[in-house]
Write a protein that holds these residues in place. Structure first.
Motif, PDB file in Angstrom:
ATOM      1  N   ASP A   4      44.404  41.818  46.537  1.00  0.00           N
ATOM      2  CA  ASP A   4      43.335  41.466  45.611  1.00  0.00           C
ATOM      3  C   ASP A   4      42.954  39.995  45.759  1.00  0.00           C
ATOM      4  N   GLU A   5      43.966  39.151  45.858  1.00  0.00           N
ATOM      5  CA  GLU A   5      43.729  37.717  45.982  1.00  0.00           C
ATOM      6  C   GLU A   5      43.075  37.377  47.320  1.00  0.00           C
ATOM      7  N   MET A   6      43.523  38.067  48.384  1.00  0.00           N
ATOM      8  CA  MET A   6      42.956  37.835  49.710  1.00  0.00           C
ATOM      9  C   MET A   6      41.481  38.204  49.740  1.00  0.00           C
ATOM     10  N   ALA A  26      36.283  39.855  58.255  1.00  0.00           N
ATOM     11  CA  ALA A  26      37.532  39.751  57.503  1.00  0.00           C
ATOM     12  C   ALA A  26      37.402  40.443  56.153  1.00  0.00           C
ATOM     13  N   ILE A  27      36.260  40.294  55.500  1.00  0.00           N
ATOM     14  CA  ILE A  27      36.031  40.965  54.221  1.00  0.00           C
ATOM     15  C   ILE A  27      36.056  42.475  54.409  1.00  0.00           C
ATOM     16  N   ALA A  28      35.364  42.951  55.442  1.00  0.00           N
ATOM     17  CA  ALA A  28      35.329  44.399  55.696  1.00  0.00           C
ATOM     18  C   ALA A  28      36.724  44.939  55.999  1.00  0.00           C
ATOM     19  N   GLU A  29      37.507  44.185  56.786  1.00  0.00           N
ATOM     20  CA  GLU A  29      38.861  44.614  57.116  1.00  0.00           C
ATOM     21  C   GLU A  29      39.755  44.664  55.881  1.00  0.00           C
ATOM     22  N   GLU A  30      39.705  43.621  55.066  1.00  0.00           N
ATOM     23  CA  GLU A  30      40.524  43.588  53.847  1.00  0.00           C
ATOM     24  C   GLU A  30      40.103  44.689  52.879  1.00  0.00           C
ATOM     25  N   ARG A  34      42.464  47.771  51.692  1.00  0.00           N
ATOM     26  CA  ARG A  34      42.687  47.969  50.252  1.00  0.00           C
ATOM     27  C   ARG A  34      42.272  49.376  49.831  1.00  0.00           C
ATOM     28  N   GLY A  35      41.144  49.837  50.351  1.00  0.00           N
ATOM     29  CA  GLY A  35      40.685  51.193  50.037  1.00  0.00           C
ATOM     30  C   GLY A  35      41.625  52.257  50.579  1.00  0.00           C
ATOM     31  N   ALA A  36      42.112  52.042  51.801  1.00  0.00           N
ATOM     32  CA  ALA A  36      43.058  52.992  52.388  1.00  0.00           C
ATOM     33  C   ALA A  36      44.357  53.031  51.597  1.00  0.00           C
TER      34      ALA A  36
END
Length: 102
Positions: A4-6, A26-30, A34-36
């Motif tokens: 969440d913080e990342m 990086a946003i898309a990867e995080e 998180r979704g997975a």
């Protein structure tokens, strides 16, 4: 740093820097990770034994498919045998071999 913080830090960086391609990736990867993780948690597959459970389920499914294939094969073989037997009986009756049975 928690996920969440990342993600919040990356979004803040994107807003401040004007969102270059690396930041967007990086946003898309995080967000994807998180979704997975959330999806796996909802399915009850987020624990340490989840990989073993999935391997066992795949093995079980493979065994089920093999058993189903064997059952269908056996049924077809029996149908072919019954058809051949009926054909032979029909030929015997047609050619007059029914007198031999008496």
């Amino acid at each position: 740093m928690r996920q969440d913080e990342m993600l919040a830090a990356l979004i803040g960086q994107a807003a401040a820097d004007g969102a270059d391609l690396a930041t967007l990736r990086a946003i898309a990867e995080e967000a994807g990770e998180r979704g997975a993780a959330r999806a796996l948690a909802r399915l009850g597959m987020s624990d340490a034994g989840a990989a073993k459970d999935m391997a066992e389920l795949r093995e079980l499914l493979g065994a089920w498919r093999d058993a189903k294939r064997s059952a269908v094969k056996a049924a077809v073989e029996w149908i072919v045998r019954m058809a051949a037997a009926l054909l032979l009986v029909g030929l015997a009756v047609k050619l007059g071999f029914s007198g031999w049975v008496k």
